[in-house]
Design a protein around this motif. Structure first.
Motif, PDB file in Angstrom:
ATOM      1  N   PHE A  19     -35.836   0.611  33.477  1.00  0.00           N
ATOM      2  CA  PHE A  19     -37.069   1.157  32.897  1.00  0.00           C
ATOM      3  C   PHE A  19     -37.202   2.641  33.224  1.00  0.00           C
ATOM      4  CE2 PHE A  19     -41.592   2.145  32.977  1.00  0.00           C
ATOM      5  CZ  PHE A  19     -41.934   1.793  31.683  1.00  0.00           C
ATOM      6  N   LYS A  20     -36.890   3.030  34.452  1.00  0.00           N
ATOM      7  CA  LYS A  20     -36.955   4.444  34.837  1.00  0.00           C
ATOM      8  C   LYS A  20     -35.996   5.276  33.999  1.00  0.00           C
ATOM      9  CE  LYS A  20     -36.588   5.234  39.256  1.00  0.00           C
ATOM     10  NZ  LYS A  20     -36.344   5.109  40.709  1.00  0.00           N
ATOM     11  N   ALA A  21     -34.785   4.756  33.785  1.00  0.00           N
ATOM     12  CA  ALA A  21     -33.810   5.486  32.971  1.00  0.00           C
ATOM     13  C   ALA A  21     -34.278   5.591  31.521  1.00  0.00           C
ATOM     14  CB  ALA A  21     -32.447   4.800  33.043  1.00  0.00           C
ATOM     15  N   LEU A  22     -34.867   4.536  30.996  1.00  0.00           N
ATOM     16  CA  LEU A  22     -35.364   4.560  29.616  1.00  0.00           C
ATOM     17  C   LEU A  22     -36.500   5.559  29.430  1.00  0.00           C
ATOM     18  CD1 LEU A  22     -35.320   0.831  28.504  1.00  0.00           C
ATOM     19  CD2 LEU A  22     -34.233   2.741  27.355  1.00  0.00           C
ATOM     20  N   THR A  23     -37.337   5.723  30.450  1.00  0.00           N
ATOM     21  CA  THR A  23     -38.434   6.674  30.327  1.00  0.00           C
ATOM     22  C   THR A  23     -37.941   8.115  30.410  1.00  0.00           C
ATOM     23  OG1 THR A  23     -38.919   6.495  32.695  1.00  0.00           O
ATOM     24  CG2 THR A  23     -40.177   5.077  31.188  1.00  0.00           C
ATOM     25  N   ARG A  24     -36.797   8.324  31.035  1.00  0.00           N
ATOM     26  CA  ARG A  24     -36.225   9.672  31.102  1.00  0.00           C
ATOM     27  C   ARG A  24     -35.532  10.051  29.805  1.00  0.00           C
ATOM     28  NH1 ARG A  24     -33.774   8.662  36.788  1.00  0.00           N
ATOM     29  NH2 ARG A  24     -35.592   9.064  38.061  1.00  0.00           N
ATOM     30  N   ASP A  25     -34.754   9.123  29.282  1.00  0.00           N
ATOM     31  CA  ASP A  25     -33.986   9.391  28.068  1.00  0.00           C
ATOM     32  C   ASP A  25     -33.771   8.057  27.371  1.00  0.00           C
ATOM     33  OD1 ASP A  25     -32.271  10.201  26.071  1.00  0.00           O
ATOM     34  OD2 ASP A  25     -30.871  11.223  27.401  1.00  0.00           O
ATOM     35  N   ASP A  26     -34.312   7.915  26.157  1.00  0.00           N
ATOM     36  CA  ASP A  26     -34.257   6.624  25.480  1.00  0.00           C
ATOM     37  C   ASP A  26     -33.092   6.513  24.495  1.00  0.00           C
ATOM     38  OD1 ASP A  26     -35.236   8.383  23.628  1.00  0.00           O
ATOM     39  OD2 ASP A  26     -36.879   7.107  22.957  1.00  0.00           O
ATOM     40  N   ARG A  27     -32.077   7.325  24.659  1.00  0.00           N
ATOM     41  CA  ARG A  27     -30.923   7.246  23.765  1.00  0.00           C
ATOM     42  C   ARG A  27     -29.969   6.140  24.206  1.00  0.00           C
ATOM     43  NH1 ARG A  27     -28.755  13.236  23.829  1.00  0.00           N
ATOM     44  NH2 ARG A  27     -29.421  13.018  25.992  1.00  0.00           N
ATOM     45  N   PHE A  28     -29.322   5.543  23.207  1.00  0.00           N
ATOM     46  CA  PHE A  28     -28.349   4.489  23.455  1.00  0.00           C
ATOM     47  C   PHE A  28     -27.009   4.873  22.835  1.00  0.00           C
ATOM     48  CE2 PHE A  28     -32.342   2.183  23.771  1.00  0.00           C
ATOM     49  CZ  PHE A  28     -32.115   1.344  24.854  1.00  0.00           C
ATOM     50  N   VAL A  29     -25.954   4.259  23.333  1.00  0.00           N
ATOM     51  CA  VAL A  29     -24.619   4.392  22.751  1.00  0.00           C
ATOM     52  C   VAL A  29     -24.080   2.985  22.518  1.00  0.00           C
ATOM     53  CG1 VAL A  29     -24.095   6.638  23.796  1.00  0.00           C
ATOM     54  CG2 VAL A  29     -23.563   4.556  25.051  1.00  0.00           C
ATOM     55  N   PRO A  30     -23.115   2.838  21.620  1.00  0.00           N
ATOM     56  CA  PRO A  30     -22.545   1.510  21.390  1.00  0.00           C
ATOM     57  C   PRO A  30     -21.917   0.951  22.659  1.00  0.00           C
ATOM     58  CG  PRO A  30     -21.834   3.041  19.695  1.00  0.00           C
ATOM     59  CD  PRO A  30     -22.538   3.844  20.730  1.00  0.00           C
ATOM     60  N   GLY A  31     -22.136  -0.319  22.916  1.00  0.00           N
ATOM     61  CA  GLY A  31     -21.583  -0.979  24.094  1.00  0.00           C
ATOM     62  C   GLY A  31     -20.303  -1.723  23.761  1.00  0.00           C
ATOM     63  N   ALA A  32     -19.973  -2.688  24.592  1.00  0.00           N
ATOM     64  CA  ALA A  32     -18.817  -3.563  24.392  1.00  0.00           C
ATOM     65  C   ALA A  32     -17.491  -2.808  24.382  1.00  0.00           C
ATOM     66  CB  ALA A  32     -18.981  -4.393  23.117  1.00  0.00           C
ATOM     67  N   GLY A  33     -17.449  -1.674  25.091  1.00  0.00           N
ATOM     68  CA  GLY A  33     -16.212  -0.898  25.158  1.00  0.00           C
ATOM     69  C   GLY A  33     -16.004   0.060  24.007  1.00  0.00           C
ATOM     70  N   ALA A  34     -16.925   0.095  23.050  1.00  0.00           N
ATOM     71  CA  ALA A  34     -16.756   0.953  21.873  1.00  0.00           C
ATOM     72  C   ALA A  34     -16.791   2.432  22.245  1.00  0.00           C
ATOM     73  CB  ALA A  34     -17.839   0.646  20.842  1.00  0.00           C
ATOM     74  N   THR A  35     -17.709   2.806  23.104  1.00  0.00           N
ATOM     75  CA  THR A  35     -17.831   4.214  23.498  1.00  0.00           C
ATOM     76  C   THR A  35     -16.590   4.682  24.235  1.00  0.00           C
ATOM     77  OG1 THR A  35     -20.231   3.989  23.657  1.00  0.00           O
ATOM     78  CG2 THR A  35     -19.233   5.844  24.812  1.00  0.00           C
ATOM     79  N   GLU A  36     -16.091   3.854  25.155  1.00  0.00           N
ATOM     80  CA  GLU A  36     -14.932   4.251  25.956  1.00  0.00           C
ATOM     81  C   GLU A  36     -13.675   4.387  25.097  1.00  0.00           C
ATOM     82  OE1 GLU A  36     -17.077   1.883  26.756  1.00  0.00           O
ATOM     83  OE2 GLU A  36     -17.933   2.555  28.659  1.00  0.00           O
TER      84      GLU A  36
END
Length: 160
Positions: free
Chosen positions: A15-32
């Motif tokens: 929750f603390k991280a979401l309040t700082r920056d609410d951006r997401f990236v694709p999971g499941a190894g897609a970003t890496e």
């Protein structure tokens, strides 16, 4: 009780991280895998030992999807190959689908598998900083000649 405390702590930190920056990236190894693909293609433009180091860094990013596959009981090499093929085909969000029962590749965003941007950012930053620090220490150790006292000249020794 420890597991409950850890789960609550994880929820609060998320929750603390979401309040700082609410951006997401694709999971499941897609970003890496996408990062590995792009870093690897950049490495091909470099020469010498830099190219080798950049390629190895790109290869190290494969550990996340590899670990996901191994934990799910899937052949990791097969999954990595499928992910690279999907990303080469233009699907930048292709990730590991664990619910398919095999090494299935699926669009992580449409499947709702997302990771917090800040978590990825800091994980990559700290891992990179640790690797660079180790390399610097290694270079310092290798660049210093072996020390120690030098043997004294003994005039009583006869050289025949």
């Amino acid at each position: 009780m420890d597991d409950v405390e850890r789960a609550v702590d994880d929820g609060v930190n998320t929750f603390k991280a979401l309040t700082r920056d609410d951006r997401f990236v694709p999971g499941a190894g897609a970003t890496e895998i996408e990062l590995a693909k792009q870093i690897s293609s950049f490495g091909e433009t470099c020469a010498g030992l830099d190219q080798y180091a950049i390629q190895k860094f790109a290869e190290s990013l494969e550990i996340i999807p590899r670990t996901l596959a191994e934990n799910a009981g899937v052949k990791a090499t097969e999954l990595i190959s499928k992910l690279y093929a999907a990303h080469q085909g233009g699907d930048k969000n292709a990730g590991f689908d664990n619910e398919g029962g095999g090494a299935a590749v699926k669009d992580a965003v449409t499947a709702g598998i997302l990771d917090l941007y800040l978590v990825k950012y800091w994980a990559l930053k700290f891992a990179t900083d640790a690797a660079v620090t180790i390399l610097r220490v290694d270079q310092i150790i290798m660049s210093k000649p072996a020390g120690g006292p030098k043997p004294k000249e003994n005039p009583d020794w006869d050289e025949d």
